[in-house]
Write a protein that holds these residues in place. Sequence first.
Motif, PDB file in Angstrom:
ATOM      1  N   GLN A 147       5.440   5.251  -4.156  1.00 29.55           N
ATOM      2  CA  GLN A 147       5.539   5.678  -3.090  1.00 29.55           C
ATOM      3  C   GLN A 147       5.764   4.622  -1.633  1.00 29.55           C
ATOM      4  OE1 GLN A 147       2.568   8.507  -1.556  1.00 29.55           O
ATOM      5  NE2 GLN A 147       2.869   8.484   0.694  1.00 29.55           N
ATOM      6  N   ASN A 148       4.969   3.255  -2.305  1.00 28.45           N
ATOM      7  CA  ASN A 148       5.116   2.557  -1.482  1.00 28.45           C
ATOM      8  C   ASN A 148       5.566   1.051  -1.143  1.00 28.45           C
ATOM      9  OD1 ASN A 148       1.726   3.413  -1.072  1.00 28.45           O
ATOM     10  ND2 ASN A 148       2.649   3.231   0.963  1.00 28.45           N
TER      11      ASN A 148
ATOM     12  N   PRO B 196      -1.332   5.048  -7.727  1.00 31.11           N
ATOM     13  CA  PRO B 196      -0.840   4.475  -6.187  1.00 31.11           C
ATOM     14  C   PRO B 196      -1.766   4.301  -4.893  1.00 31.11           C
ATOM     15  CG  PRO B 196      -1.242   6.865  -5.999  1.00 31.11           C
ATOM     16  CD  PRO B 196      -1.942   6.477  -7.695  1.00 31.11           C
TER      17      PRO B 196
END
Length: 476
Positions: free
Chosen positions: A396-397, A475
């Motif tokens: 995601q990042n 994450p």
Amino acid sequence: MFRVLAATVALCWSLKTSREGETCAPLKNHGSYSAVEIGIGTPRQSFDLVADTGSSNVIVTHCACQQTNCFGYSTPCFTGANRSSTFHIPLGEDGEPESLALEFGSGVIFGVLGTDVVSLGSTAAVMNRSLVLMYDHELDASITDFEGIFGLGLPYDDVGFEKSSWLTTAAIDRFSMCFTGFEEDGVLRLNYGEAKESKMKSVGKYHWGLNFNGISIGQETQEVLFCDGQTASSRCGIIPDSGTTLMLGPSQQILELFSSLCDMWPRCQKAYAEFNRTQKDEFTLGGALGDWLKHALSKWGLPTISSPFAPDPKTQVKLDKRRHFEGLLKSCQSWGASDTAALDKELPTIYWHLAGAEGEKQILEMPPSSYVVAMGYAEQVACLPFFGEYEYVTAQNGPIWILGSAVFYDYVVQYDLSSSSISFSDSPCGHCAGAPSAVSGVPLLKLARKRRGNGQRLRRQEGKVRMPHWDTQRPL
């Protein structure tokens, strides 16, 4: 059970009084990390634990370590059953204590889960089945006098812990950290006043994390080198971590940064241009320091990362520029970088572009004397970029950077649990009540510049650096 209940009742008044005002504790500077004095048990046994915003555990060395000689007889250790009236070790269904192994950059810690009172100043909390008692380890042999870790990381539920965070157990709403000087104590404040600076909401689930929109060099308005966030593939994250010594990033982006710093540094520009013209270096690239520098660098304990770069012409140019940048720094004594003022005059300032989950932004200024350190003595002094390589990529990042101890010397880093947010202030770090404070009214960044302008000696980093060791499959 009665002892734990009694401790909980007695704790109510302590928590009530401590919330009425700010709790302040000195951060003892140990070079590669800072430690805070923590009390454990009843009566209180005191330990200097690493103040670590990258971990949420409270870990203390148990005296069982002496039986395995894990840190020798000189290290303070916690004695539970026969010294603390509030100590308890819960047993599992098999009748044995709950054991666990925690991995860190320096190795593995083996412990059992216990219950006891953990206090910082006048603020205390009963860590119920969440105090980690270290009885053995496989840490790096260079680590000595390790008493434990005081986790100030983003609280989250973890398997095996009822409440893994002292912050949530003690009902701490906010805390801040800053390091006053490279050889001075810093300050940890609990429940400080509301931050005046714009808060950036954390994007992390397991860490205090922000969106990272890249680094610009020379001026904050310059185009960023990477991580501009314009596309999904250019997203990056960053973790401000007091427990990590260096500033860490992906090897490809470290290469981009160092080669660009060479482009923006006239001395490096000239050296590379001459090399490109003649294919011959006019200086030693630090080679004259030879075996001494190799031995000194080995003390940092940096992991070796195999180069992922293909030998294409563009990459080779960047590698050559990086080599010249690092080589000139290693030879800093030969061209007159004798103090911080000289170093800041030579190299460009870098700017970190940060953003919160809801779009809030802040730019952090970092002069050369914050991102370059020295090691050695007398005739043998080398300067080194205070960066390292660390591969942590999330879906995601994107790639994750670690903003280590250097930022805490220029800014007060403020963490707000009530809003899950982070902010950076250049307001005075100050001192806790009763400590001398000749510079309490001077903002950190201005104080640093004042000292650099007066020819303050370069920051030193001789010992082993602290590296993170997180589950990079998780994450941010």
